[in-house]
Design an enzyme around this catalytic site. Structure first.
Site, PDB file in Angstrom:
ATOM      1  N   ASP A  32       0.833  -1.204   0.000  1.00 12.82           N
ATOM      2  CA  ASP A  32       0.000   0.000   0.000  1.00 12.82           C
ATOM      3  C   ASP A  32       0.869   1.257   0.000  1.00 12.82           C
ATOM      4  OD1 ASP A  32      -2.277   1.504   0.032  1.00 12.82           O
ATOM      5  OD2 ASP A  32      -2.725   1.202   2.152  1.00 12.82           O
ATOM      6  N   HIS A  49       2.662   3.124  -9.097  1.00 17.08           N
ATOM      7  CA  HIS A  49       2.479   1.681  -9.316  1.00 17.08           C
ATOM      8  C   HIS A  49       3.714   1.072  -9.998  1.00 17.08           C
ATOM      9  CE1 HIS A  49      -1.489   1.987  -7.770  1.00 17.08           C
ATOM     10  NE2 HIS A  49      -2.018   2.601  -8.806  1.00 17.08           N
ATOM     11  N   LEU A 143      11.088 -20.682  -4.289  1.00 13.63           N
ATOM     12  CA  LEU A 143      10.006 -19.943  -3.640  1.00 13.63           C
ATOM     13  C   LEU A 143       8.715 -20.009  -4.472  1.00 13.63           C
ATOM     14  CD1 LEU A 143      10.237 -16.537  -1.922  1.00 13.63           C
ATOM     15  CD2 LEU A 143       8.645 -16.767  -3.832  1.00 13.63           C
TER      16      LEU A 143
END
Ligand code: FPP
Length: 254
Positions: A32, A49, A143
């Site tokens: 955020d 962004h 991962l």
């Protein structure tokens, strides 16, 4: 605008090294603050962004180095469709760019990629690209990166409930056998361990419909810094905070 591809450091700790509990096996992040980061620089939201996508690369690198096995990133919530059409188009374009330009690199790094959420809402073209990325990386052993896209925790619980209800309706399931494990197996995150740690940046102290069921016993860390500023140092600090927490899962202190 091309994004710099983050090179993963040599000697990264392989997945599977976090079983003693000092490193969280699964870290989930509410990314955020992109808009505020951009506004503070007089830039359009899309610049925030884009900078956020670069922070994703740094975060992923740090997670691999630290031996985290699962990393879930809240990239687009089911509520984010309410943003203006221009911002939705910008975010969708950024996602498409990320998938097209990053997947080969992530594949080389043995990252397994999964998308959780109502991805069909992004349209069949992007949806097909996401499916191809999942298929390409399906057998990777490093991962696991889960990108939550058009994801909502309440909706996840509703769709799991519907699937279980249909099995009861077909006469395949005795309602008395429904338990928490069965619910977990019907969530979009089926097969993925619950997050040990949920992180949110930007000073907001909310869960915002993220992994509601799955985070029942997660530790929460809220950071004041904005997502585009997230880096390896931030990740290490978060793990340090986590390492000092005592997880009791409802039991009495030892
Ligand atoms: C919240 O910041 C962030 C989002 C809604 C989108 C998250 C997207 C990225 C980090 C970049 C794209 C990711 C990938 C994987 C390509 P906000 O816009 O709500 O910030 P604000 O609260 O300061 O306005």
């Amino acid at each position: 605008m091309p994004l710099p591809l983050g090179a993963v450091a040599q000697g990264a700790v392989p997945a599977g090294t976090s079983t003693d509990g000092s490193v969280p096996q699964h870290v989930a992040i509410i990314m955020d603050g992109n808009g505020r980061w951009a506004a503070s620089r007089g830039l359009p939201r899309i610049a925030g962004h884009r900078a956020g996508a670069e922070a994703v690369t740094r975060c992923l690198r740090a997670a691999r180095r630290q031996g985290v096995e699962y990393l879930t990133l809240y990239a687009f919530s089911s509520e984010n469709w309410r943003r203006g059409p221009d911002e939705v188009a910008d975010l969708t374009g950024l996602l498409r760019f990320y998938v097209r330009h990053k997947v080969a690199e992530l594949h080389r790094e043995q990252v397994r990629i999964l998308f959780v959420g109502e991805v069909h809402r992004f349209g069949s073209d992007l949806c097909d690209e996401l499916a191809r990325a999942e298929q390409l990386t399906a057998h990777n052993t490093g991962l696991t990166l889960l990108l939550a896209l058009s994801y909502g925790g309440r909706n996840d619980i509703v769709q799991a409930t519907k699937a279980i209800a249909r099995a009861v309706q077909r006469g395949e399931l005795d309602p008395d056998t429904i338990d928490e494990n069965m619910m977990s197996r019907h969530l979009l995150t089926a097969g993925i361990p619950d997050p040990d740690l949920v992180v949110r940046t930007s000073g907001e102290h909310r869960i915002s419909n993220f992994l509601l069921w799955q985070s029942a016993y997660a530790e929460f860390v809220f950071l004041d810094s904005l997502w585009p500023d997230f880096d390896e140092t931030t990740f290490a600090q978060v793990l340090e905070i986590y390492g000092r927490r005592e997880r009791r899962f409802g039991a009495r202190p030892a």
